[in-house]
Write a protein that holds these residues in place. Structure first.
Motif, PDB file in Angstrom:
ATOM      1  N   ALA A  89       0.821  -1.214   0.000  1.00 12.95           N
ATOM      2  CA  ALA A  89       0.000   0.000   0.000  1.00 12.95           C
ATOM      3  C   ALA A  89       0.853   1.261   0.000  1.00 12.95           C
ATOM      4  CB  ALA A  89      -0.933  -0.011   1.207  1.00 12.95           C
ATOM      5  N   GLN A  90       2.078   1.159   0.528  1.00 10.59           N
ATOM      6  CA  GLN A  90       2.936   2.337   0.602  1.00 10.59           C
ATOM      7  C   GLN A  90       3.405   2.805  -0.770  1.00 10.59           C
ATOM      8  OE1 GLN A  90       5.107   0.347   4.198  1.00 10.59           O
ATOM      9  NE2 GLN A  90       5.833   2.438   4.061  1.00 10.59           N
ATOM     10  N   PHE A  91       3.324   1.943  -1.780  1.00  4.84           N
ATOM     11  CA  PHE A  91       3.723   2.349  -3.125  1.00  4.84           C
ATOM     12  C   PHE A  91       2.767   3.393  -3.700  1.00  4.84           C
ATOM     13  CE2 PHE A  91       6.352  -1.346  -2.746  1.00  4.84           C
ATOM     14  CZ  PHE A  91       7.443  -1.084  -3.565  1.00  4.84           C
ATOM     15  N   ALA A  92       1.622   3.588  -3.043  1.00  3.53           N
ATOM     16  CA  ALA A  92       0.705   4.643  -3.477  1.00  3.53           C
ATOM     17  C   ALA A  92       1.332   6.021  -3.326  1.00  3.53           C
ATOM     18  CB  ALA A  92      -0.602   4.564  -2.681  1.00  3.53           C
ATOM     19  N   THR A  93       2.410   6.116  -2.547  1.00  2.00           N
ATOM     20  CA  THR A  93       3.130   7.384  -2.402  1.00  2.00           C
ATOM     21  C   THR A  93       3.649   7.875  -3.745  1.00  2.00           C
ATOM     22  OG1 THR A  93       3.810   6.711  -0.196  1.00  2.00           O
ATOM     23  CG2 THR A  93       5.028   8.513  -1.193  1.00  2.00           C
ATOM     24  N   LEU A  94       3.968   6.944  -4.636  1.00  2.00           N
ATOM     25  CA  LEU A  94       4.506   7.317  -5.946  1.00  2.00           C
ATOM     26  C   LEU A  94       3.409   7.717  -6.925  1.00  2.00           C
ATOM     27  CD1 LEU A  94       7.148   4.460  -6.350  1.00  2.00           C
ATOM     28  CD2 LEU A  94       7.436   6.700  -5.290  1.00  2.00           C
ATOM     29  N   PHE A  95       2.154   7.553  -6.535  1.00  8.62           N
ATOM     30  CA  PHE A  95       1.043   7.851  -7.434  1.00  8.62           C
ATOM     31  C   PHE A  95       1.044   9.306  -7.906  1.00  8.62           C
ATOM     32  CE2 PHE A  95      -3.351   9.077  -8.329  1.00  8.62           C
ATOM     33  CZ  PHE A  95      -3.726   8.108  -9.250  1.00  8.62           C
ATOM     34  N   PRO A  96       1.257  10.297  -7.028  1.00  8.97           N
ATOM     35  CA  PRO A  96       1.258  11.691  -7.498  1.00  8.97           C
ATOM     36  C   PRO A  96       2.313  11.976  -8.555  1.00  8.97           C
ATOM     37  CG  PRO A  96       1.074  11.611  -5.107  1.00  8.97           C
ATOM     38  CD  PRO A  96       1.398  10.225  -5.559  1.00  8.97           C
ATOM     39  N   ASP A 133       9.229  18.444  -6.321  1.00 10.93           N
ATOM     40  CA  ASP A 133       9.032  19.541  -7.276  1.00 10.93           C
ATOM     41  C   ASP A 133       7.534  19.716  -7.542  1.00 10.93           C
ATOM     42  OD1 ASP A 133       9.353  21.521  -9.170  1.00 10.93           O
ATOM     43  OD2 ASP A 133      10.006  20.148 -10.758  1.00 10.93           O
ATOM     44  N   VAL A 134       6.853  20.321  -6.611  1.00 10.59           N
ATOM     45  CA  VAL A 134       5.389  20.402  -6.651  1.00 10.59           C
ATOM     46  C   VAL A 134       4.895  21.200  -7.849  1.00 10.59           C
ATOM     47  CG1 VAL A 134       3.336  21.157  -5.397  1.00 10.59           C
ATOM     48  CG2 VAL A 134       5.269  20.168  -4.154  1.00 10.59           C
ATOM     49  N   ASP A 135       5.574  22.300  -8.180  1.00 14.15           N
ATOM     50  CA  ASP A 135       5.082  23.161  -9.260  1.00 14.15           C
ATOM     51  C   ASP A 135       5.629  22.773 -10.633  1.00 14.15           C
ATOM     52  OD1 ASP A 135       7.701  23.858  -9.002  1.00 14.15           O
ATOM     53  OD2 ASP A 135       7.356  25.992  -8.612  1.00 14.15           O
ATOM     54  N   GLU A 144       9.273  24.788  -1.095  1.00 14.23           N
ATOM     55  CA  GLU A 144       8.825  23.477  -1.569  1.00 14.23           C
ATOM     56  C   GLU A 144       9.388  22.364  -0.692  1.00 14.23           C
ATOM     57  OE1 GLU A 144       7.948  23.162  -6.267  1.00 14.23           O
ATOM     58  OE2 GLU A 144       9.980  23.804  -5.781  1.00 14.23           O
ATOM     59  N   PHE A 145      10.675  22.414  -0.460  1.00 11.99           N
ATOM     60  CA  PHE A 145      11.318  21.384   0.362  1.00 11.99           C
ATOM     61  C   PHE A 145      10.689  21.328   1.750  1.00 11.99           C
ATOM     62  CE2 PHE A 145      14.743  20.376   3.467  1.00 11.99           C
ATOM     63  CZ  PHE A 145      14.910  19.041   3.139  1.00 11.99           C
ATOM     64  N   LYS A 146      10.500  22.491   2.366  1.00  8.19           N
ATOM     65  CA  LYS A 146       9.948  22.567   3.720  1.00  8.19           C
ATOM     66  C   LYS A 146       8.495  22.093   3.759  1.00  8.19           C
ATOM     67  CE  LYS A 146       9.213  25.874   7.503  1.00  8.19           C
ATOM     68  NZ  LYS A 146       9.412  27.286   7.938  1.00  8.19           N
ATOM     69  N   TYR A 182      18.447  19.289 -10.016  1.00 11.52           N
ATOM     70  CA  TYR A 182      18.341  17.854  -9.729  1.00 11.52           C
ATOM     71  C   TYR A 182      19.588  17.302  -9.044  1.00 11.52           C
ATOM     72  CZ  TYR A 182      18.438  12.845 -10.630  1.00 11.52           C
ATOM     73  OH  TYR A 182      18.563  11.490 -10.484  1.00 11.52           O
ATOM     74  N   ASN A 183      20.761  17.594  -9.590  1.00 15.10           N
ATOM     75  CA  ASN A 183      21.992  17.035  -9.022  1.00 15.10           C
ATOM     76  C   ASN A 183      22.228  17.521  -7.600  1.00 15.10           C
ATOM     77  OD1 ASN A 183      22.648  15.515 -11.291  1.00 15.10           O
ATOM     78  ND2 ASN A 183      23.697  17.233 -12.277  1.00 15.10           N
TER      79      ASN A 183
END
Length: 691
Positions: A89-96, A133-135, A144-146, A182-183
């Motif tokens: 069920a935790q793989f749902a984290t990757l859904f977004p 990277d929400v936006d 974003e990080f916070k 990214y890097n």
């Protein structure tokens, strides 16, 4: 080719610098575009496989198009039988990350893009980057990080100071003045746990004396790495305070324990290699540190870290010599203590006895099938070997065969292809119990003499097991071989002498029960040393030369065949003298040939009449026959066990981890690793999202 629509982040490229140079944001966006464009390079069969996975899981239809819900998405990407504590069920984290349109559903286009990203070698970090990277700007700001961090941890979590110097080093002193490409983000994520560990220790060390309580240490580790540890280790986390006086835990010990967890794969490699090279299959702290020093460029683990490893593996004892299985609770996060019944009931003993009998019958049947298979393949070589061994230089008349190749030519010319299989019937009838009892007895004795924790067996027990197996088989071998040899010798000789070939039944009646065991002493003299040499050589070739079991390695078909064939060479050649004497005793002597009263008499007369070389007549042919025969027999025996396993066999206590198990699908492994990176942010990261 299937159509693919690009998410917004892939359709925009920014250039923030005034001089037109490529910015970090532009580089990231370009990398994203190249990732999706690589769909065009995906083989057609790969796209078809993705389509099958998508269609088999997508149950939601909107305007004629199929979509994956979060649960269906998990079924499509989660590894099966994963060797971690991460729940499906935790793989749902990757859904977004896959749901680029943020509509709560994953389309076929979204799924293709996500699977294409998973083909990247750095897919784990790339997915984590997209999560933060929400936006979809291609960069990550301080806010974003916070915000993403705080949104995925609970209010009762250990506080994290975002205004600390560590964060400012990555994101600048002024909020928003510096963004992460990214890097840069990958380096921040790699060092994040260390900073969280430092802040968490400082948070609990209120009086700043450099120590915290055991329960506080346990809470820190649960938040940072609870998903990497077995329940047994988690329960015993507070016992770390027993390594030093005072009943409390220092910062050095906390850092040392965290380093062990972070380098767990290397810990496992060193332990597996060191125990494999150890004579008794066990190691102590000195062995661990010595092997670490010899196998790594620098000393990777400190003495304190080694003490921690042995503390949790040895259940508090840091001086014991431990086997690989003892480290299982530390290496395997799914580890559970084996249940041991407090009292064995009489009916349990009866059931255990019947189970052992059934298991022996199972081994016997498979051994017989494997033996028949091996014997059939090499029977023509055996026929040539027998005729060459029985040919005597002092015989009255002509010598039938100049050498083995001349024998092959004449058999084929005078008796045809079928002539090479003369006597095969009795051979197959007898070879089944012969090989079956040899393999069964060897396996039985080895299993009883084997150390259940290390899987090791002492050399003298290997010799006893092999020798006993060879001795037990003679009860079947001798009658079989005396009939087989007399049938084999009838071909060419019968044709020359005008005699009518006799069948197996006639030979058995002629010999009688006692006659069937003529030459049994020579047969014992051959088979006991043969098996005593063969089985230990086979086992050590697999383990020491082909590295079976080394970091979970399983031998291929050709490696197994090579080990079995090579082991048969010295065993066959060094027992040739006994085989020559046995053949002479069992063959019906003709007019003018020397008669032998027994084994000792045969040795003396053969040496006196034909010289020492006569004892090795047919030696090369014997190697050519025995080597492939036992090679194919043991390969067949092992593969029969593999594909027709005994259903009630107790599983051997092995340490099975992700390090030793081949991945079913690399893309699913990368998805799991991406989730691990997010879990490293906080132990509740994925659980809160899944909930």
């Amino acid at each position: 080719m299937f159509p693919v629509n690009l998410p917004p982040v892939f359709n925009t490229v920014h250039c923030d610098s005034e001089d037109g140079t490529t910015s970090s944001r532009k580089k990231t966006a370009l990398s994203a575009i190249n990732t999706v464009k690589s769909v065009m390079a995906v083989p057609e069969n790969e796209l078809k496989r993705w389509r099958r996975i998508f269609d088999s899981n997508a149950q939601i239809v909107v305007e004629g198009e199929k979509y994956l819900s979060p649960d269906q998405f998990v079924n499509a990407i989660a590894p099966k039988g994963d060797l971690t504590k991460i729940g499906r069920a935790q793989f749902a984290t990757l859904f977004p990350v896959a749901d680029s349109s943020k509509r709560g559903l994953v389309s076929w286009d979204d799924f293709v893009v996500f699977e294409t990203i998973l083909k990247r070698p750095d897919a784990d970090y790339w997915i984590a980057f997209q999560y933060f990277d929400v936006d979809n700007s291609g960069t990550i700001t301080y806010d974003e990080f916070k915000n993403v961090f705080k949104a995925n941890i609970g209010p009762d979590a250990i506080p994290f100071d975002f205004d600390c110097d560590w964060v400012k080093l990555y994101l600048g002193k002024k909020n928003g003045t510096h963004v992460l490409g990214y890097n840069e983000f990958t380096q921040l994520m790699k060092g994040l746990q260390g900073e969280r560990l430092r802040q968490a220790f400082k948070y609990f060390d209120a009086d700043q004396d450099g120590f915290i309580k055991p329960d506080q240490f346990k809470r820190i580790i649960l938040e940072l790495a609870g998903h990497k540890l077995s329940e047994a280790v988690i329960e015993r986390l507070p016992t770390l305070c027993t390594l030093t006086p005072g009943g409390r835990i220092s910062y050095s010990e906390v850092v040392a324990f965290h380093n062990v967890i972070r380098e767990m794969d290397m810990v496992e490699r060193i332990i597996r290699e060191a125990t494999a090279k150890s004579k008794d299959g066990r190691i102590d702290q000195s062995d661990f540190i010595n092997h670490c020093s010899s196998s790594t460029r620098y000393s990777l683990f400190t003495p304190m870290e080694a003490s921690i490893i042995f503390h949790f593996a040895g259940r508090g004892s840091t001086t014991s010599r431990l086997a690989l299985i003892d480290f299982a609770q530390l290496l395997d996060p799914r580890w559970r203590a084996p249940t041991v019944p407090s009292k064995v009931k009489p009916e349990t003993k009866t059931g255990s006895f019947l189970n052992e009998v059934a298991h022996s019958v199972y081994n016997f049947v498979l051994g017989g099938i494997a033996g028949a298979f091996g014997a059939t393949i090499v029977y023509p070589i055996d026929l040539v070997k027998t005729r060459m061994q029985n040919q005597r230089s002092t015989v009255v008349g002509q010598i039938l065969y100049k050498n083995s190749f001349d024998c092959i030519r004449k058999v084929f010319h005078n008796e045809g292809f079928v002539g090479f299989y003369r006597g095969l019937g009795p051979q197959l009838i007898g070879v089944a119990p012969e090989k079956a009892i040899k393999l069964t007895v060897n396996d039985f004795i080895r299993s009883r003499a084997m150390d259940p924790e290390t899987g090791r067996i002492k050399l003298y027990w290997e010799l006893i097991a092999g020798g006993s197996a060879g001795g037990c088989q003679v009860i079947f071998t001798n009658p079989l071989e005396i009939v087989k040899i007399r049938l084999q010798m009838q071909g060419e000789a019968a044709k020359l002498e005008g005699a009518v070939p006799k069948g197996a039944v006639h030979i058995i009646r002629q010999l009688g029960l006692l006659g069937l065991y003529k030459g049994a002493s020579a047969c014992l003299l051959r088979d006991i040393p043969f098996s005593a040499i063969y089985f230990p050589a086979y086992a050590h070739l697999k383990k020491d030369i082909f590295n079976e079991g080394y970091n979970g390695k399983q031998l291929s078909f050709f490696e197994t065949l090579a080990a079995a064939a090579i082991a048969g060479m010295p065993a066959a050649y060094f027992t040739t003298p006994a085989d020559v004497v046995k053949t002479r005793l069992q063959v019906e002597a003709k007019t003018g040939q020397t008669h032998y009263k027994g084994m000792a008499d045969a040795f003396v007369k053969i040496y006196r009449e034909e010289g020492f070389k006569a004892f090795f007549k047919g030696g090369p042919a014997r190697i050519i026959r025995s080597s492939p025969q036992f090679g194919f027999t043991l390969v067949a025996y092992e593969y029969l066990h593999k594909y027709l396993p005994y259903p009630y066999q107790d599983k051997h206590r092995e340490v099975e981890t992700a390090l030793t198990t081949q991945p079913e699908d690399m893309s699913k492994i990368r998805a799991r690793n991406a989730l691990k990176i997010l879990l490293d942010v906080h132990g509740d990261f994925a659980r809160r999202s899944a909930a």
